[in-house]
Design an enzyme around this catalytic site. Sequence first.
Site, PDB file in Angstrom:
ATOM      1  N   SER A 130       0.819  -1.215   0.000  1.00  0.00           N
ATOM      2  CA  SER A 130       0.000   0.000   0.000  1.00  0.00           C
ATOM      3  C   SER A 130       0.848   1.259   0.000  1.00  0.00           C
ATOM      4  O   SER A 130       0.410   2.304  -0.488  1.00  0.00           O
ATOM      5  CB  SER A 130      -0.934   0.010   1.205  1.00  0.00           C
ATOM      6  N   ASP A 152      -8.765  -4.080   2.707  1.00  0.00           N
ATOM      7  CA  ASP A 152      -7.496  -4.816   2.644  1.00  0.00           C
ATOM      8  C   ASP A 152      -7.309  -5.745   3.847  1.00  0.00           C
ATOM      9  O   ASP A 152      -6.824  -6.867   3.709  1.00  0.00           O
ATOM     10  CB  ASP A 152      -6.362  -3.791   2.586  1.00  0.00           C
ATOM     11  N   ASP A 155      -5.492   0.557  -4.508  1.00  0.00           N
ATOM     12  CA  ASP A 155      -4.030   0.501  -4.670  1.00  0.00           C
ATOM     13  C   ASP A 155      -3.580  -0.856  -5.203  1.00  0.00           C
ATOM     14  O   ASP A 155      -2.558  -0.976  -5.860  1.00  0.00           O
ATOM     15  CB  ASP A 155      -3.331   0.847  -3.356  1.00  0.00           C
ATOM     16  N   HIS A 156      -4.368  -1.885  -4.899  1.00  0.00           N
ATOM     17  CA  HIS A 156      -4.068  -3.261  -5.334  1.00  0.00           C
ATOM     18  C   HIS A 156      -5.236  -4.143  -4.899  1.00  0.00           C
ATOM     19  O   HIS A 156      -6.115  -3.687  -4.165  1.00  0.00           O
ATOM     20  CB  HIS A 156      -2.775  -3.776  -4.686  1.00  0.00           C
TER      21      HIS A 156
HETATM   22 MG    MG Z   1      -4.269   1.567   3.341  1.00  0.00          MG
HETATM   23 ZN    ZN Z   2      -2.482  -5.017   2.626  1.00  0.00          ZN
END
Ligand code: MG
Ligand code: ZN
Length: 363
Positions: free
Chosen positions: A81, A256, A298-299
């Site tokens: 991140s 996440d 971000d991913h």
């Molecule tokens: Mg974060």
């Molecule tokens: Zn993560």
Amino acid sequence: MKHLLLYFYITTLLIFSNCYISNDNMTINNPKNIILMIGDGMGLSQISAAMYSNGGQLNIEEAKYIGLIKTNSASSIITDSAAGATAFSTGKKTYNRAINMDVDTLPLRPITSLLSNYHIKTGIIATSSVTHATPACFYGNQIDRYHVDEDLADQFLKTNINVLMGGGEDYFNKRSDKRNLIDSLKNKNYVVIDSIIDFYNLSTEKLINFCAPKEPASILNGRGEFLPLATKTGISVLNTNNSHGFFLMIEGSQIDWGGHDMDSDYIISETLDFDLAISAVLEFAKEDKNTLVLITADHETGGYGITGGNTKTNTIHGDFLNDDHTASMVPIYAFGPGAENFIGTYHNTDVYYKILSSFQIKN
Ligand code: MG
Ligand code: ZN
């Protein structure tokens, strides 16, 4: 006479349609405000799972311009991140764990600092501590993201950021060096609040809100309406005496964490909470008509997939490849003036350049 009437009718039509077109052209590539929303770890499966458990629809769908982001960092096909947010905030790919440092560990200027040169107000909202990797990349510089919370709190003091909301109060007032940075913030004319009830009837242009001493609770553990309320409040503070526009980053941080925990319910509840913040943002943007909204990630986290479920009962069954990030591309949704510039497939670093050109800033 008949011809004259027809002539007037057509001329009036032309004048009005021309006004309409030129008005449109004026705002199309030139939003006054930009709100960047980052669902940390929010890939397509995370969005799909939230959508199916919500009766088949989400607020994010109102953003019609959609693209795909290549998320790799400079050091790995799989970003973390910190490198992911550094790409958004500086336009540079770097090594994993870097907070706004380039591959040679030289500091990069965060976007909020650049924008404040243009008198654009800035804000940061997260459902993690404000010193966690994603929010930290919008103001700090650290060679390694871990164990630097107090240093990041210190770095925040040196910025011109108007709004900061999230967890992590302890890094400001229960520090190992015994300094009380909350007092320093108040000296810099920030209103500092720690209760969600205080959110109403604020009249300030500088606001800090701590919702937790360290990391905020998850939705499943009772965080409640913090993110949608903070979103509305943050926008209204930034929009007070707003003559040059504002930039606001809003992170759904814990999507996440649900992926790392390999926990579908955690992912879905956090994504639905993020979607409520999206609804609040879109409500403002629709009314304002001069705000570009970007919603991305971000991913992806978990190699999450939907392997079963039922659309009649709004249930889904999710499964995971592992408990870490993956290199799958992530979607970016755009709404408002300039949204059409965000379609296509491109690198996370391009988001930075597209934001600057939307603000008509040359880099
Ligand atoms: Mg974060
Ligand atoms: Zn993560």
